[in-house]
Design a protein around this motif. Sequence first.
Motif, PDB file in Angstrom:
ATOM      1  N   SER A  72      24.109 -87.443   1.919  1.00  0.00           N
ATOM      2  CA  SER A  72      25.056 -88.556   1.962  1.00  0.00           C
ATOM      3  C   SER A  72      24.346 -89.861   2.295  1.00  0.00           C
ATOM      4  O   SER A  72      23.610 -90.407   1.476  1.00  0.00           O
ATOM      5  N   ASN A  75      20.524 -90.279   1.503  1.00  0.00           N
ATOM      6  CA  ASN A  75      20.012 -89.891   0.188  1.00  0.00           C
ATOM      7  C   ASN A  75      19.858 -91.137  -0.681  1.00  0.00           C
ATOM      8  O   ASN A  75      20.800 -91.599  -1.329  1.00  0.00           O
ATOM      9  N   ARG A  83      26.935 -91.456  -2.075  1.00  0.00           N
ATOM     10  CA  ARG A  83      26.623 -91.181  -0.674  1.00  0.00           C
ATOM     11  C   ARG A  83      27.913 -91.204   0.158  1.00  0.00           C
ATOM     12  O   ARG A  83      28.155 -90.312   0.985  1.00  0.00           O
TER      13      ARG A  83
END
Length: 209
Positions: A72, A75, A83
């Motif tokens: 999330s 990333n 995300r």
Amino acid sequence: MTENYHKWQSPTLGREFEMLVFGHAGYPLVLFPTSMGRYYENKDRGLIDAVAWFVQNGRVRIYCPDSIDSLSWFNTHIHPAERARNHAQYDALLMQELLPRIRKETGHDRIAVGGCSFGGYHAANFAFRHPESVAYLFSLSGLFDIRSRVEGHYDDNVYYHNPMDFVPDNRHPDLWNMGIVLGAAENDISRSQNEQFSGILQQKNPALA
């Protein structure tokens, strides 16, 4: 000290999810890991040992869920909108899968949540989104503004999972039926956010000043 490992296929996430639970009885505390931390982090870093007396004597039962930060907010290989959507699914897992389990196992309708650093974000975000389900919030060096993780992108998922944004507009009466502890050290990099967020709460309820 009683320690139990749990793993299940989460219908909310569509993947396996893991958690450690410490204690046989007591008030339920959900303790989140720090940035991209795993479900065993609080044990490995000694936080569980630090409160062993309370766990062993049935005062508190500690639930240590995994995080999905790497899928999330952290990333950077996916769009910020994705995300935020992934984190919204994590919040749904906590509400739809973890909370009912805790209520069934402990008999308590409301829980305590806590965490350090980014774990403080998770605790605060969940508490202020669902104050009817949270009786106590303990955030240590927590973060309350998620906008640094979304590179300028903004949508409803970002707003509703960014305490610095949605809390000023939150009129839920159970906000003031919750014990709130925000902790930060003198030279803590999160101190300014904690002071700013404390100010938001004081503006909403001057009795907190």
